[in-house]
Design a protein around this motif. Structure first.
Motif, PDB file in Angstrom:
ATOM      1  N   PRO A  96     -20.835 -11.113  -5.549  1.00 19.50           N
ATOM      2  CA  PRO A  96     -20.243 -12.303  -5.262  1.00 19.50           C
ATOM      3  C   PRO A  96     -20.804 -12.924  -4.126  1.00 19.50           C
ATOM      4  N   ARG A  97     -20.567 -14.107  -3.984  1.00 18.77           N
ATOM      5  CA  ARG A  97     -20.813 -14.923  -2.755  1.00 18.77           C
ATOM      6  C   ARG A  97     -20.004 -14.418  -1.528  1.00 18.77           C
ATOM      7  N   ARG A  98     -20.701 -14.070  -0.360  1.00 14.93           N
ATOM      8  CA  ARG A  98     -19.791 -13.701   0.936  1.00 14.93           C
ATOM      9  C   ARG A  98     -19.288 -14.928   1.640  1.00 14.93           C
ATOM     10  N   ASP A  99     -20.000 -16.103   1.373  1.00 12.95           N
ATOM     11  CA  ASP A  99     -19.613 -17.215   2.219  1.00 12.95           C
ATOM     12  C   ASP A  99     -18.428 -17.852   1.475  1.00 12.95           C
ATOM     13  N   ALA A 100     -17.434 -18.235   2.589  1.00 12.49           N
ATOM     14  CA  ALA A 100     -16.237 -19.093   2.053  1.00 12.49           C
ATOM     15  C   ALA A 100     -16.273 -20.538   2.595  1.00 12.49           C
ATOM     16  N   LEU A 101     -15.788 -21.583   1.987  1.00 12.61           N
ATOM     17  CA  LEU A 101     -15.705 -22.879   2.311  1.00 12.61           C
ATOM     18  C   LEU A 101     -14.210 -23.465   2.171  1.00 12.61           C
ATOM     19  N   LEU A 102     -13.768 -23.955   3.164  1.00 14.46           N
ATOM     20  CA  LEU A 102     -12.355 -24.613   2.973  1.00 14.46           C
ATOM     21  C   LEU A 102     -12.513 -26.150   3.674  1.00 14.46           C
ATOM     22  N   THR A 103     -12.022 -27.105   2.893  1.00 11.54           N
ATOM     23  CA  THR A 103     -11.952 -28.404   3.254  1.00 11.54           C
ATOM     24  C   THR A 103     -10.711 -28.764   3.084  1.00 11.54           C
ATOM     25  N   ALA A 104     -10.019 -29.144   4.266  1.00 15.83           N
ATOM     26  CA  ALA A 104      -8.632 -29.753   4.017  1.00 15.83           C
ATOM     27  C   ALA A 104      -8.244 -30.827   5.008  1.00 15.83           C
ATOM     28  N   ARG A 105      -7.241 -31.570   4.586  1.00 13.04           N
ATOM     29  CA  ARG A 105      -6.856 -32.836   5.336  1.00 13.04           C
ATOM     30  C   ARG A 105      -5.169 -32.574   5.501  1.00 13.04           C
ATOM     31  N   PHE A 106      -4.910 -32.927   6.843  1.00 17.43           N
ATOM     32  CA  PHE A 106      -3.443 -32.832   7.284  1.00 17.43           C
ATOM     33  C   PHE A 106      -3.049 -34.069   7.698  1.00 17.43           C
ATOM     34  N   GLY A 107      -2.096 -34.509   7.418  1.00 20.54           N
ATOM     35  CA  GLY A 107      -1.210 -35.980   7.890  1.00 20.54           C
ATOM     36  C   GLY A 107      -2.233 -36.979   6.714  1.00 20.54           C
ATOM     37  N   ALA A 108      -1.645 -38.152   7.352  1.00 19.26           N
ATOM     38  CA  ALA A 108      -2.247 -39.435   6.551  1.00 19.26           C
ATOM     39  C   ALA A 108      -2.364 -40.505   7.653  1.00 19.26           C
ATOM     40  N   GLY A 109      -3.074 -41.452   7.370  1.00 18.72           N
ATOM     41  CA  GLY A 109      -3.420 -42.570   8.073  1.00 18.72           C
ATOM     42  C   GLY A 109      -4.444 -42.183   9.311  1.00 18.72           C
ATOM     43  N   PRO A 110      -4.556 -43.001  10.455  1.00 20.55           N
ATOM     44  CA  PRO A 110      -5.206 -42.777  11.636  1.00 20.55           C
ATOM     45  C   PRO A 110      -4.781 -41.495  12.272  1.00 20.55           C
ATOM     46  N   GLY A 111      -3.648 -40.955  12.217  1.00 17.62           N
ATOM     47  CA  GLY A 111      -3.441 -39.773  12.713  1.00 17.62           C
ATOM     48  C   GLY A 111      -3.627 -38.379  11.926  1.00 17.62           C
ATOM     49  N   ALA A 112      -4.341 -38.613  10.778  1.00 15.19           N
ATOM     50  CA  ALA A 112      -4.671 -37.433   9.773  1.00 15.19           C
ATOM     51  C   ALA A 112      -5.804 -36.522  10.614  1.00 15.19           C
ATOM     52  N   LEU A 113      -5.947 -35.534  10.172  1.00 10.52           N
ATOM     53  CA  LEU A 113      -6.742 -34.507  10.856  1.00 10.52           C
ATOM     54  C   LEU A 113      -7.558 -33.786   9.613  1.00 10.52           C
ATOM     55  N   VAL A 114      -8.751 -33.643   9.564  1.00 10.75           N
ATOM     56  CA  VAL A 114      -9.535 -32.932   8.798  1.00 10.75           C
ATOM     57  C   VAL A 114     -10.165 -31.720   9.245  1.00 10.75           C
TER      58      VAL A 114
END
Length: 524
Positions: A255-273
Protein backbone atom coordinates in the motif's frame (compact mmCIF):
# COMPACT_ATOMS: atom_id res chain seq x y z
CA UNK A 1 -104.50 34.77 -61.46
CA UNK A 2 -105.12 36.22 -58.00
CA UNK A 3 -105.85 39.86 -57.47
CA UNK A 4 -103.36 42.16 -55.83
CA UNK A 5 -103.46 41.83 -52.07
CA UNK A 6 -105.02 38.33 -52.08
CA UNK A 7 -103.29 35.43 -50.43
CA UNK A 8 -100.94 33.81 -52.96
CA UNK A 9 -102.04 30.53 -54.33
CA UNK A 10 -100.52 27.40 -53.00
CA UNK A 11 -100.21 23.93 -54.38
CA UNK A 12 -103.35 22.75 -52.55
CA UNK A 13 -105.39 25.66 -53.88
CA UNK A 14 -104.20 24.99 -57.41
CA UNK A 15 -105.09 21.31 -57.12
CA UNK A 16 -108.51 22.11 -55.69
CA UNK A 17 -109.31 24.65 -58.38
CA UNK A 18 -108.13 22.34 -61.13
CA UNK A 19 -110.45 19.54 -60.11
CA UNK A 20 -113.32 21.63 -58.78
CA UNK A 21 -116.64 20.58 -60.25
CA UNK A 22 -117.80 24.21 -60.48
CA UNK A 23 -114.82 25.18 -62.65
CA UNK A 24 -115.54 25.96 -66.24
CA UNK A 25 -114.31 23.49 -68.77
CA UNK A 26 -111.38 24.73 -70.87
CA UNK A 27 -112.18 23.04 -74.10
CA UNK A 28 -111.17 24.05 -77.58
CA UNK A 29 -112.32 27.42 -78.68
CA UNK A 30 -114.97 27.62 -81.31
CA UNK A 31 -112.67 29.35 -83.76
CA UNK A 32 -112.76 27.87 -87.26
CA UNK A 33 -109.25 29.12 -88.06
CA UNK A 34 -107.52 26.48 -85.93
CA UNK A 35 -104.91 25.22 -88.38
CA UNK A 36 -101.48 23.72 -88.04
CA UNK A 37 -99.87 27.01 -88.98
CA UNK A 38 -101.80 28.84 -86.32
CA UNK A 39 -100.77 26.38 -83.70
CA UNK A 40 -97.15 26.55 -84.85
CA UNK A 41 -97.25 30.32 -84.62
CA UNK A 42 -98.81 30.07 -81.20
CA UNK A 43 -96.12 27.68 -80.05
CA UNK A 44 -93.41 29.88 -81.51
CA UNK A 45 -94.83 32.90 -79.76
CA UNK A 46 -94.99 30.99 -76.54
CA UNK A 47 -91.40 29.70 -76.64
CA UNK A 48 -89.66 32.61 -78.28
CA UNK A 49 -91.51 35.56 -76.93
CA UNK A 50 -88.30 37.44 -76.13
CA UNK A 51 -88.91 37.72 -72.40
CA UNK A 52 -85.68 37.80 -70.37
CA UNK A 53 -87.14 35.86 -67.47
CA UNK A 54 -89.05 32.61 -67.64
CA UNK A 55 -92.76 33.01 -67.57
CA UNK A 56 -95.34 30.77 -65.95
CA UNK A 57 -98.39 32.02 -67.89
CA UNK A 58 -100.97 29.40 -68.83
CA UNK A 59 -104.14 29.51 -70.74
CA UNK A 60 -107.65 28.63 -69.56
CA UNK A 61 -108.74 28.45 -65.98
CA UNK A 62 -105.31 27.30 -64.73
CA UNK A 63 -103.95 30.85 -64.96
CA UNK A 64 -105.06 31.62 -61.37
CA UNK A 65 -103.12 28.66 -59.95
CA UNK A 66 -99.59 30.16 -60.37
CA UNK A 67 -98.33 33.50 -59.08
CA UNK A 68 -96.23 35.38 -61.63
CA UNK A 69 -93.97 38.37 -61.03
CA UNK A 70 -95.49 40.68 -63.67
CA UNK A 71 -96.59 44.20 -63.10
CA UNK A 72 -100.03 44.95 -61.63
CA UNK A 73 -101.57 46.22 -64.84
CA UNK A 74 -100.90 43.06 -66.83
CA UNK A 75 -102.03 40.90 -63.95
CA UNK A 76 -105.28 42.75 -63.68
CA UNK A 77 -105.96 42.60 -67.40
CA UNK A 78 -105.37 38.86 -67.58
CA UNK A 79 -107.65 38.23 -64.66
CA UNK A 80 -110.41 40.34 -66.12
CA UNK A 81 -110.35 38.73 -69.56
CA UNK A 82 -109.88 35.17 -68.28
CA UNK A 83 -107.94 34.15 -71.42
CA UNK A 84 -104.31 34.14 -72.53
CA UNK A 85 -102.71 36.83 -74.64
CA UNK A 86 -104.29 37.61 -78.02
CA UNK A 87 -107.39 35.52 -76.96
CA UNK A 88 -106.42 32.70 -79.31
CA UNK A 89 -107.59 29.05 -79.10
CA UNK A 90 -105.34 26.61 -77.20
CA UNK A 91 -102.72 24.67 -79.10
CA UNK A 92 -102.92 20.98 -79.84
CA UNK A 93 -100.61 20.03 -77.02
CA UNK A 94 -102.66 21.87 -74.49
CA UNK A 95 -104.79 19.32 -72.64
CA UNK A 96 -108.34 20.02 -71.71
CA UNK A 97 -107.38 19.65 -68.04
CA UNK A 98 -105.47 22.95 -68.16
CA UNK A 99 -101.97 21.61 -67.08
CA UNK A 100 -99.70 24.60 -66.79
CA UNK A 101 -97.01 24.98 -69.40
CA UNK A 102 -93.81 26.78 -68.40
CA UNK A 103 -92.22 29.01 -70.97
CA UNK A 104 -88.46 29.13 -70.69
CA UNK A 105 -86.30 31.44 -72.77
CA UNK A 106 -83.83 29.87 -75.11
CA UNK A 107 -80.50 29.29 -73.43
CA UNK A 108 -77.68 31.58 -74.37
CA UNK A 109 -74.91 29.99 -76.37
CA UNK A 110 -72.36 28.56 -73.99
CA UNK A 111 -68.94 30.11 -74.20
CA UNK A 112 -65.77 28.11 -74.06
CA UNK A 113 -64.27 27.88 -70.57
CA UNK A 114 -61.59 30.37 -69.83
CA UNK A 115 -58.13 28.88 -69.98
CA UNK A 116 -56.40 28.32 -66.69
CA UNK A 117 -53.87 30.96 -65.70
CA UNK A 118 -50.43 30.16 -66.84
CA UNK A 119 -48.15 29.01 -64.01
CA UNK A 120 -45.31 31.23 -63.04
CA UNK A 121 -42.24 29.36 -64.16
CA UNK A 122 -38.92 31.01 -63.33
CA UNK A 123 -36.83 31.43 -66.44
CA UNK A 124 -33.20 32.41 -66.27
CA UNK A 125 -33.32 34.25 -69.62
CA UNK A 126 -36.16 36.66 -70.49
CA UNK A 127 -36.20 35.48 -74.11
CA UNK A 128 -37.36 31.98 -73.23
CA UNK A 129 -41.19 31.75 -73.55
CA UNK A 130 -43.18 30.41 -70.67
CA UNK A 131 -44.74 26.98 -71.29
CA UNK A 132 -48.41 26.94 -72.19
CA UNK A 133 -50.94 25.24 -70.01
CA UNK A 134 -53.21 22.91 -72.00
CA UNK A 135 -56.91 23.74 -72.07
CA UNK A 136 -58.91 21.06 -70.26
CA UNK A 137 -61.47 19.22 -72.37
CA UNK A 138 -65.10 19.95 -71.44
CA UNK A 139 -67.31 16.99 -70.53
CA UNK A 140 -69.46 17.42 -73.65
CA UNK A 141 -66.52 17.54 -76.06
CA UNK A 142 -65.65 14.29 -77.82
CA UNK A 143 -62.17 12.87 -77.27
CA UNK A 144 -59.66 13.58 -80.02
CA UNK A 145 -59.41 11.04 -82.75
CA UNK A 146 -56.58 8.60 -82.64
CA UNK A 147 -55.39 9.69 -86.05
CA UNK A 148 -55.45 13.42 -85.28
CA UNK A 149 -52.02 15.03 -85.02
CA UNK A 150 -50.98 15.80 -81.45
CA UNK A 151 -51.74 19.27 -80.23
CA UNK A 152 -48.62 20.91 -78.82
CA UNK A 153 -50.76 23.08 -76.57
CA UNK A 154 -52.44 20.01 -75.04
CA UNK A 155 -49.16 18.34 -74.03
CA UNK A 156 -49.12 18.34 -70.21
CA UNK A 157 -45.34 17.95 -70.07
CA UNK A 158 -43.70 21.38 -69.98
CA UNK A 159 -40.67 21.85 -72.17
CA UNK A 160 -37.34 21.51 -70.40
CA UNK A 161 -36.02 24.73 -68.96
CA UNK A 162 -32.83 26.01 -70.51
CA UNK A 163 -29.70 25.61 -68.40
CA UNK A 164 -28.97 28.56 -66.12
CA UNK A 165 -26.46 31.03 -67.30
CA UNK A 166 -22.99 30.81 -65.84
CA UNK A 167 -22.44 33.25 -62.96
CA UNK A 168 -20.66 36.33 -63.94
CA UNK A 169 -17.23 36.80 -62.50
CA UNK A 170 -17.32 40.04 -60.50
CA UNK A 171 -13.63 40.52 -61.12
CA UNK A 172 -14.14 40.70 -64.88
CA UNK A 173 -15.54 44.23 -64.65
CA UNK A 174 -12.80 45.37 -62.25
CA UNK A 175 -9.93 46.85 -64.26
CA UNK A 176 -7.58 46.53 -61.27
CA UNK A 177 -5.49 43.37 -61.05
CA UNK A 178 -6.53 40.90 -58.31
CA UNK A 179 -4.79 41.26 -54.99
CA UNK A 180 -2.11 38.66 -54.39
CA UNK A 181 -3.01 35.86 -52.01
CA UNK A 182 -1.53 36.25 -48.52
CA UNK A 183 1.45 34.01 -47.86
CA UNK A 184 0.66 30.88 -45.85
CA UNK A 185 1.40 31.17 -42.14
CA UNK A 186 4.59 29.53 -40.99
CA UNK A 187 4.07 26.05 -39.61
CA UNK A 188 3.70 25.89 -35.86
CA UNK A 189 6.65 24.33 -34.12
CA UNK A 190 6.06 20.77 -33.14
CA UNK A 191 5.58 20.39 -29.37
CA UNK A 192 8.50 18.87 -27.61
CA UNK A 193 8.01 15.29 -26.62
CA UNK A 194 7.33 14.93 -22.90
CA UNK A 195 9.77 12.57 -21.31
CA UNK A 196 8.74 10.07 -18.65
CA UNK A 197 12.08 9.84 -16.85
CA UNK A 198 15.34 11.72 -16.43
CA UNK A 199 18.84 10.30 -16.39
CA UNK A 200 20.91 8.13 -18.67
CA UNK A 201 18.79 4.98 -18.24
CA UNK A 202 15.17 4.28 -17.36
CA UNK A 203 14.21 3.10 -13.88
CA UNK A 204 14.14 -0.57 -13.10
CA UNK A 205 10.39 -0.91 -12.49
CA UNK A 206 7.52 -0.33 -14.87
CA UNK A 207 5.93 3.14 -14.84
CA UNK A 208 2.37 1.85 -14.30
CA UNK A 209 0.84 -0.13 -11.40
CA UNK A 210 1.09 -3.90 -11.63
CA UNK A 211 -0.02 -5.45 -8.32
CA UNK A 212 -2.66 -4.42 -5.80
CA UNK A 213 -2.09 -4.63 -2.04
CA UNK A 214 -3.70 -7.48 -0.13
CA UNK A 215 -7.16 -6.77 1.30
CA UNK A 216 -8.99 -8.02 4.38
CA UNK A 217 -12.74 -8.50 4.11
CA UNK A 218 -13.24 -7.12 7.64
CA UNK A 219 -10.93 -4.11 7.22
CA UNK A 220 -11.76 -2.67 3.82
CA UNK A 221 -11.77 0.85 5.24
CA UNK A 222 -8.00 0.56 5.66
CA UNK A 223 -7.37 0.32 1.92
CA UNK A 224 -5.80 3.28 0.16
CA UNK A 225 -5.92 4.11 -3.53
CA UNK A 226 -2.85 3.99 -5.74
CA UNK A 227 -3.17 7.66 -6.70
CA UNK A 228 -4.91 10.69 -5.19
CA UNK A 229 -5.37 13.93 -7.16
CA UNK A 230 -6.94 17.19 -6.00
CA UNK A 231 -6.96 20.91 -6.75
CA UNK A 232 -8.60 24.24 -5.95
CA UNK A 233 -8.36 28.00 -6.53
CA UNK A 234 -8.74 30.67 -3.86
CA UNK A 235 -7.66 34.28 -3.65
CA UNK A 236 -4.58 34.80 -5.81
CA UNK A 237 -3.32 31.21 -5.89
CA UNK A 238 -4.12 27.92 -7.59
CA UNK A 239 -3.61 24.67 -5.69
CA UNK A 240 -2.54 21.31 -7.15
CA UNK A 241 -1.99 18.20 -5.02
CA UNK A 242 -1.09 14.62 -5.98
CA UNK A 243 0.03 11.49 -4.17
CA UNK A 244 0.97 8.21 -5.89
CA UNK A 245 2.60 4.92 -5.03
CA UNK A 246 6.24 4.47 -5.77
CA UNK A 247 7.54 2.05 -8.37
CA UNK A 248 8.70 -0.48 -5.80
CA UNK A 249 5.38 -0.48 -3.93
CA UNK A 250 3.52 -0.96 -7.20
CA UNK A 251 5.72 -3.86 -8.13
CA UNK A 252 5.46 -5.61 -4.76
CA UNK A 253 1.79 -4.90 -4.18
CA UNK A 254 2.35 -2.81 -1.06
CA UNK A 255 0.00 0.00 0.00
CA UNK A 256 0.96 3.62 -0.42
CA UNK A 257 2.66 4.89 2.75
CA UNK A 258 2.07 8.54 1.89
CA UNK A 259 -1.17 10.20 2.97
CA UNK A 260 -2.65 13.44 1.60
CA UNK A 261 -5.33 15.68 3.12
CA UNK A 262 -6.79 18.83 1.52
CA UNK A 263 -9.43 20.67 3.55
CA UNK A 264 -11.07 24.10 3.70
CA UNK A 265 -12.41 25.52 6.95
CA UNK A 266 -14.75 28.50 6.96
CA UNK A 267 -16.05 30.54 4.02
CA UNK A 268 -15.34 33.82 2.31
CA UNK A 269 -12.14 35.79 2.86
CA UNK A 270 -11.84 34.33 6.36
CA UNK A 271 -11.60 30.74 5.10
CA UNK A 272 -8.46 28.73 5.76
CA UNK A 273 -7.07 25.97 3.49
CA UNK A 274 -5.00 23.17 5.04
CA UNK A 275 -2.89 20.72 3.04
CA UNK A 276 -1.24 17.94 5.07
CA UNK A 277 1.28 15.37 3.81
CA UNK A 278 2.34 12.44 6.02
CA UNK A 279 4.62 9.45 5.42
CA UNK A 280 4.55 6.35 7.60
CA UNK A 281 7.68 4.81 9.01
CA UNK A 282 9.57 2.67 6.53
CA UNK A 283 9.49 -1.14 6.81
CA UNK A 284 6.76 -1.14 9.47
CA UNK A 285 3.39 -2.79 9.45
CA UNK A 286 0.48 -0.42 9.07
CA UNK A 287 2.64 2.52 8.01
CA UNK A 288 -0.17 3.80 5.78
CA UNK A 289 -2.54 3.77 8.77
CA UNK A 290 -0.26 5.89 10.98
CA UNK A 291 0.15 8.40 8.13
CA UNK A 292 -3.62 8.63 7.67
CA UNK A 293 -4.10 9.11 11.43
CA UNK A 294 -1.54 11.93 11.51
CA UNK A 295 -3.32 13.79 8.68
CA UNK A 296 -6.73 13.30 10.21
CA UNK A 297 -5.76 14.44 13.71
CA UNK A 298 -3.82 17.52 12.62
CA UNK A 299 -6.75 18.42 10.36
CA UNK A 300 -9.18 18.21 13.25
CA UNK A 301 -6.96 20.36 15.47
CA UNK A 302 -6.55 23.05 12.81
CA UNK A 303 -10.25 22.99 11.96
CA UNK A 304 -11.26 23.67 15.54
CA UNK A 305 -8.93 26.70 15.69
CA UNK A 306 -9.21 27.91 12.10
CA UNK A 307 -10.77 31.29 12.94
CA UNK A 308 -7.89 32.31 15.22
CA UNK A 309 -5.28 30.90 12.84
CA UNK A 310 -6.74 32.71 9.82
CA UNK A 311 -6.77 35.98 11.75
CA UNK A 312 -3.14 35.53 12.84
CA UNK A 313 -2.08 34.80 9.27
CA UNK A 314 -3.75 37.93 7.88
CA UNK A 315 -2.32 40.03 10.71
CA UNK A 316 1.20 38.55 10.33
CA UNK A 317 1.51 37.37 13.95
CA UNK A 318 4.46 35.07 13.39
CA UNK A 319 5.17 34.33 17.05
CA UNK A 320 1.59 33.43 17.87
CA UNK A 321 1.38 31.18 14.81
CA UNK A 322 4.57 29.31 15.65
CA UNK A 323 3.66 28.62 19.27
CA UNK A 324 0.09 27.70 18.49
CA UNK A 325 0.91 25.36 15.64
CA UNK A 326 3.67 23.78 17.73
CA UNK A 327 1.12 22.87 20.41
CA UNK A 328 -1.27 21.42 17.82
CA UNK A 329 1.51 19.32 16.33
CA UNK A 330 2.55 18.00 19.73
CA UNK A 331 -1.02 16.95 20.47
CA UNK A 332 -1.15 15.07 17.18
CA UNK A 333 1.99 13.10 17.98
CA UNK A 334 0.69 12.48 21.48
CA UNK A 335 -2.34 10.78 19.92
CA UNK A 336 -0.06 8.70 17.72
CA UNK A 337 1.83 7.45 20.77
CA UNK A 338 -1.43 6.65 22.51
CA UNK A 339 -2.62 4.77 19.46
CA UNK A 340 0.61 2.78 19.38
CA UNK A 341 0.08 1.80 23.02
CA UNK A 342 -3.44 0.60 22.21
CA UNK A 343 -2.05 -1.59 19.45
CA UNK A 344 0.77 -2.86 21.66
CA UNK A 345 3.44 -1.43 19.42
CA UNK A 346 6.44 0.81 19.97
CA UNK A 347 5.89 4.54 19.38
CA UNK A 348 8.75 4.55 16.85
CA UNK A 349 6.87 2.00 14.73
CA UNK A 350 3.52 3.72 14.70
CA UNK A 351 4.57 7.22 13.72
CA UNK A 352 4.90 9.36 10.61
CA UNK A 353 6.58 12.48 9.33
CA UNK A 354 4.13 15.36 8.95
CA UNK A 355 4.36 18.50 6.81
CA UNK A 356 1.57 21.05 6.36
CA UNK A 357 0.71 24.25 4.50
CA UNK A 358 -1.77 26.88 5.68
CA UNK A 359 -3.20 29.18 2.97
CA UNK A 360 -5.61 32.04 3.53
CA UNK A 361 -8.51 32.52 1.11
CA UNK A 362 -8.25 36.32 1.44
CA UNK A 363 -7.10 37.79 -1.93
CA UNK A 364 -5.19 40.51 -0.08
CA UNK A 365 -3.19 38.02 1.97
CA UNK A 366 -0.11 36.41 0.38
CA UNK A 367 1.38 34.93 3.56
CA UNK A 368 2.07 31.20 3.23
CA UNK A 369 2.73 29.23 6.43
CA UNK A 370 4.62 25.95 6.61
CA UNK A 371 5.01 23.75 9.70
CA UNK A 372 5.67 20.12 10.51
CA UNK A 373 7.94 17.42 11.85
CA UNK A 374 10.09 14.96 9.93
CA UNK A 375 11.72 14.74 6.54
CA UNK A 376 10.52 16.10 3.23
CA UNK A 377 11.05 19.19 1.15
CA UNK A 378 9.89 22.78 0.75
CA UNK A 379 10.94 24.46 -2.53
CA UNK A 380 10.11 27.64 -4.39
CA UNK A 381 10.40 28.28 -8.12
CA UNK A 382 11.13 31.95 -8.69
CA UNK A 383 12.42 33.50 -11.91
CA UNK A 384 13.07 30.05 -13.39
CA UNK A 385 15.31 28.84 -10.54
CA UNK A 386 14.60 26.56 -7.59
CA UNK A 387 15.13 27.69 -4.00
CA UNK A 388 15.29 25.26 -1.08
CA UNK A 389 13.25 26.77 1.76
CA UNK A 390 13.61 23.89 4.20
CA UNK A 391 14.19 25.40 7.66
CA UNK A 392 17.65 24.67 8.97
CA UNK A 393 17.60 22.68 12.19
CA UNK A 394 20.49 21.09 14.08
CA UNK A 395 20.99 17.37 14.08
CA UNK A 396 19.20 15.51 16.91
CA UNK A 397 22.52 14.40 18.41
CA UNK A 398 23.67 18.02 18.66
CA UNK A 399 20.71 19.15 20.70
CA UNK A 400 21.66 19.84 24.32
CA UNK A 401 19.08 20.73 26.92
CA UNK A 402 19.73 23.50 29.44
CA UNK A 403 20.79 22.32 32.89
CA UNK A 404 18.01 21.84 35.35
CA UNK A 405 18.49 23.69 38.64
CA UNK A 406 18.32 21.43 41.70
CA UNK A 407 19.83 18.34 40.15
CA UNK A 408 23.51 19.00 40.81
CA UNK A 409 24.08 21.60 38.17
CA UNK A 410 25.96 24.75 38.96
CA UNK A 411 24.29 27.90 37.72
CA UNK A 412 26.52 30.19 35.78
CA UNK A 413 26.25 33.40 33.95
CA UNK A 414 24.53 36.63 34.80
CA UNK A 415 22.18 36.46 37.72
CA UNK A 416 23.72 33.27 39.09
CA UNK A 417 24.26 33.06 42.86
CA UNK A 418 27.85 33.61 43.94
CA UNK A 419 29.65 31.42 46.43
CA UNK A 420 31.24 34.33 48.37
CA UNK A 421 30.40 37.75 49.69
CA UNK A 422 31.79 40.98 48.29
CA UNK A 423 34.39 40.80 51.04
CA UNK A 424 35.57 37.40 49.82
CA UNK A 425 33.98 35.29 52.49
CA UNK A 426 32.45 32.01 51.38
CA UNK A 427 28.75 31.57 52.11
CA UNK A 428 29.09 27.97 53.08
CA UNK A 429 31.73 25.40 53.60
CA UNK A 430 31.98 22.06 51.90
CA UNK A 431 31.22 19.82 54.78
CA UNK A 432 30.90 16.70 52.61
CA UNK A 433 27.14 16.81 53.05
CA UNK A 434 25.44 14.25 50.90
CA UNK A 435 23.55 15.86 47.97
CA UNK A 436 19.99 15.04 47.11
CA UNK A 437 19.80 12.09 44.74
CA UNK A 438 18.83 12.63 41.09
CA UNK A 439 15.69 11.25 39.47
CA UNK A 440 15.44 7.50 39.30
CA UNK A 441 16.02 6.36 35.75
CA UNK A 442 15.66 2.65 35.09
CA UNK A 443 15.88 2.78 31.28
CA UNK A 444 18.10 4.83 29.04
CA UNK A 445 16.76 8.25 28.24
CA UNK A 446 15.05 8.24 24.78
CA UNK A 447 16.59 10.46 22.17
CA UNK A 448 14.94 13.83 21.81
CA UNK A 449 12.18 13.96 19.21
CA UNK A 450 12.71 15.59 15.81
CA UNK A 451 12.54 19.34 15.98
CA UNK A 452 9.47 21.28 15.02
CA UNK A 453 9.81 23.12 11.70
CA UNK A 454 8.11 26.41 10.95
CA UNK A 455 8.39 29.02 8.24
CA UNK A 456 6.19 31.91 7.16
CA UNK A 457 6.96 33.62 3.85
CA UNK A 458 5.32 36.18 1.60
CA UNK A 459 4.69 35.04 -1.96
CA UNK A 460 5.29 37.15 -5.05
CA UNK A 461 3.27 37.07 -8.28
CA UNK A 462 4.63 34.30 -10.50
CA UNK A 463 6.06 32.19 -7.67
CA UNK A 464 5.47 28.46 -7.41
CA UNK A 465 5.67 26.89 -3.96
CA UNK A 466 6.24 23.12 -3.82
CA UNK A 467 5.80 21.01 -0.68
CA UNK A 468 6.91 17.38 -1.08
CA UNK A 469 7.33 14.16 0.83
CA UNK A 470 10.68 12.41 1.11
CA UNK A 471 10.02 10.39 -2.05
CA UNK A 472 10.19 13.51 -4.27
CA UNK A 473 12.44 15.72 -2.13
CA UNK A 474 15.37 13.32 -2.41
CA UNK A 475 15.48 13.14 -6.23
CA UNK A 476 14.97 16.91 -6.50
CA UNK A 477 18.07 17.39 -4.36
CA UNK A 478 20.05 14.50 -5.84
CA UNK A 479 19.19 14.68 -9.56
CA UNK A 480 19.49 18.24 -10.92
CA UNK A 481 17.96 17.17 -14.25
CA UNK A 482 14.64 16.52 -12.51
CA UNK A 483 14.45 20.05 -11.14
CA UNK A 484 15.47 21.49 -14.51
CA UNK A 485 12.75 19.58 -16.32
CA UNK A 486 10.05 20.68 -13.90
CA UNK A 487 11.27 24.27 -14.08
CA UNK A 488 11.03 24.16 -17.89
CA UNK A 489 7.52 22.75 -17.77
CA UNK A 490 6.32 25.38 -15.30
CA UNK A 491 8.27 28.30 -16.71
CA UNK A 492 5.23 30.16 -18.10
CA UNK A 493 3.79 30.56 -14.61
CA UNK A 494 0.40 29.12 -15.58
CA UNK A 495 -0.84 26.32 -13.33
CA UNK A 496 -1.12 23.00 -15.17
CA UNK A 497 -4.28 20.97 -15.28
CA UNK A 498 -4.76 18.08 -12.90
CA UNK A 499 -3.78 15.41 -15.44
CA UNK A 500 -0.72 17.38 -16.57
CA UNK A 501 0.32 18.02 -12.99
CA UNK A 502 0.08 14.32 -12.18
CA UNK A 503 2.31 13.51 -15.16
CA UNK A 504 4.82 16.12 -14.01
CA UNK A 505 4.98 14.76 -10.47
CA UNK A 506 5.35 11.21 -11.80
CA UNK A 507 8.53 12.13 -13.71
CA UNK A 508 10.88 9.39 -12.56
CA UNK A 509 14.58 9.06 -11.93
CA UNK A 510 16.58 5.87 -11.64
CA UNK A 511 17.32 4.86 -8.07
CA UNK A 512 14.31 6.67 -6.52
CA UNK A 513 11.28 4.38 -6.21
CA UNK A 514 9.49 5.59 -3.05
CA UNK A 515 6.01 7.05 -2.86
CA UNK A 516 5.65 10.60 -4.10
CA UNK A 517 3.42 13.34 -2.76
CA UNK A 518 3.64 16.93 -3.94
CA UNK A 519 1.58 20.06 -3.29
CA UNK A 520 2.06 22.97 -5.71
CA UNK A 521 0.82 26.52 -5.19
CA UNK A 522 0.86 28.84 -8.22
CA UNK A 523 0.66 32.56 -7.47
CA UNK A 524 -1.27 34.69 -9.95
Amino acid sequence: MSQQGDRPATTDDWWGRLYDESARDTGPAGTPDDTIDDRFDSAADTLGGGDDLPSTRTYGHAVDAIAVDDDEDDAGDDEDEGVGPASRPPAWWESPGGRPVTRTPAPAPESAPAPAPEPSVPTPAPAAPAPLTPRPRAPWEPPPAAFDPPDPAADPTPPPAPPPAAPRDPRAADPRPPAPAPPPPPPAPAPAARISHVGDSPPTYEPEPTALPAADAEELDQLVADTVLDGARYGTYTLRAASLRGDSARYRGEPRRDALLTARFGAGPGALVLVAVATGARATEGAHLSAADACRWIGGAVGRSHSRLAEDIRAGRRGDLKSGLHRLTDRTYGKLRARAAELGRDPEEYTASLRCLLLSADPDCRTRVFFGVGGGGLFRLRDGAWQDLEPLVPEPSAIRGAPVVGYGSVPTGAGAATEQTPDGDRLTMDLEITKAPGPLVEEPVPPPPEPFRFRASVARPGDTLLLTSVGLAEPLRGVPALGDELAARWADGEPPGLATYLADVALRAKGYADDRTAVGVWEA
